[in-house]
Motif scaffolding. Sequence first.
Motif: not given
Length: 65
Positions: A6-8, A30-31, A39, A41
Amino acid sequence: MFRITWRTGAGRTALAKTYDATTVRKLANDAVDANPEGNELRVCQLVTCPIVGDHIWADVTADFV
């Protein structure tokens, strides 16, 4: 085994590997919470191909979002 990418919130790519589906669900939530729009994901699960018996990564993102 699951692999989660995922991207923070800062835009960096994160990676986690685990055997626990509960941990995957927590990381996925959370992501999405940290970066709702971007994100990216992706959740993959290591499975055995029924045709040739090889191990492959199957995309199971829909099961966790």
